[in-house]
Design a protein around this motif. Structure first.
Motif, mmCIF file in Angstrom:
data_model
loop_
_atom_site.group_PDB
_atom_site.id
_atom_site.type_symbol
_atom_site.label_atom_id
_atom_site.label_comp_id
_atom_site.label_asym_id
_atom_site.label_seq_id
_atom_site.Cartn_x
_atom_site.Cartn_y
_atom_site.Cartn_z
ATOM 1 N N GLY A 15 0.823 -1.211 0.000
ATOM 2 C CA GLY A 15 0.000 0.000 0.000
ATOM 3 C C GLY A 15 0.846 1.245 0.000
ATOM 4 O O GLY A 15 2.025 1.210 -0.343
ATOM 5 N N MET A 16 0.247 2.341 0.392
ATOM 6 C CA MET A 16 0.936 3.623 0.483
ATOM 7 C C MET A 16 0.912 4.063 1.945
ATOM 8 O O MET A 16 0.049 3.631 2.709
ATOM 9 N N TYR A 17 1.842 4.927 2.302
ATOM 10 C CA TYR A 17 1.913 5.369 3.694
ATOM 11 C C TYR A 17 2.318 6.836 3.781
ATOM 12 O O TYR A 17 2.941 7.382 2.864
ATOM 13 N N ALA A 18 1.954 7.456 4.890
ATOM 14 C CA ALA A 18 2.353 8.824 5.217
ATOM 15 C C ALA A 18 2.465 8.893 6.731
ATOM 16 O O ALA A 18 1.493 8.603 7.443
ATOM 17 N N ARG A 19 3.652 9.216 7.189
ATOM 18 C CA ARG A 19 3.930 9.272 8.633
ATOM 19 C C ARG A 19 3.497 7.982 9.308
ATOM 20 O O ARG A 19 4.046 6.934 9.031
ATOM 21 N N ASN A 20 2.499 8.039 10.179
ATOM 22 C CA ASN A 20 2.056 6.868 10.936
ATOM 23 C C ASN A 20 0.771 6.248 10.379
ATOM 24 O O ASN A 20 0.086 5.513 11.067
ATOM 25 N N TRP A 21 0.459 6.510 9.113
ATOM 26 C CA TRP A 21 -0.761 5.988 8.496
ATOM 27 C C TRP A 21 -0.435 5.170 7.257
ATOM 28 O O TRP A 21 0.491 5.478 6.511
ATOM 29 N N VAL A 22 -1.241 4.142 7.028
ATOM 30 C CA VAL A 22 -1.157 3.307 5.819
ATOM 31 C C VAL A 22 -2.487 3.443 5.092
ATOM 32 O O VAL A 22 -3.544 3.476 5.715
ATOM 33 N N PHE A 23 -2.407 3.513 3.780
ATOM 34 C CA PHE A 23 -3.595 3.593 2.937
ATOM 35 C C PHE A 23 -3.624 2.332 2.082
ATOM 36 O O PHE A 23 -2.825 2.160 1.174
ATOM 37 N N ASP A 24 -4.550 1.444 2.431
ATOM 38 C CA ASP A 24 -4.660 0.145 1.780
ATOM 39 C C ASP A 24 -5.782 0.179 0.745
ATOM 40 O O ASP A 24 -6.780 0.876 0.928
ATOM 41 N N TYR A 25 -5.623 -0.596 -0.309
ATOM 42 C CA TYR A 25 -6.555 -0.654 -1.439
ATOM 43 C C TYR A 25 -6.534 0.653 -2.239
ATOM 44 O O TYR A 25 -7.529 1.022 -2.865
#
Length: 123
Positions: A91-101
């Protein structure tokens, strides 16, 4: 000696992680695309995102919709865990977050890049 001390101080100041709170993620996302909304489960005992499915296990997960396309926004304690999870789910990520799908969905990829400066694990 003074130069070494200054370098050490600068390095320690930069090592502090900047994290996104849930409120910041929602607010920034809404500013970038007003169509953003949280998907609400049909009942309180129904989870839309199960943190046990992520490695490492997440703190909290949300089902989010932008322009009628859904994805998971996954919160972690720190950058390291988010990056590891992004690698695990591709997936993609930014700082402490992941963006799945999000990967492979141009609308969502553009959104998370613009809103959160999200990156792919292979970037």
């Amino acid at each position: 000696m003074k130069i070494l001390l200054i370098c050490f101080i600068l390095a320690s100041c930069n090592s502090e992680e900047k994290l996104f709170s849930r409120e910041e993620i929602y607010s920034i996302g809404k500013q970038v695309d007003p169509s953003l909304k949280l998907v609400i489960p049909k009942s309180l005992d129904h989870k839309l995102v199960d943190c046990d499915e992520y490695i490492p296990k997440c703190e909290m997960g949300y089902k989010v919709e932008v322009k009628l396309v859904r994805f998971n926004a996954i919160m972690y304690k720190n950058h390291k865990d988010a990056k590891a999870a992004a690698k695990y789910v591709k997936g993609m990520y930014a700082r402490n977050w992941v963006f799945d799908y999000v990967k492979g969905e141009p609308i969502l990829e553009r959104f998370v890049k613009k809103a959160f400066d999200a990156k792919s694990i292979d970037e």
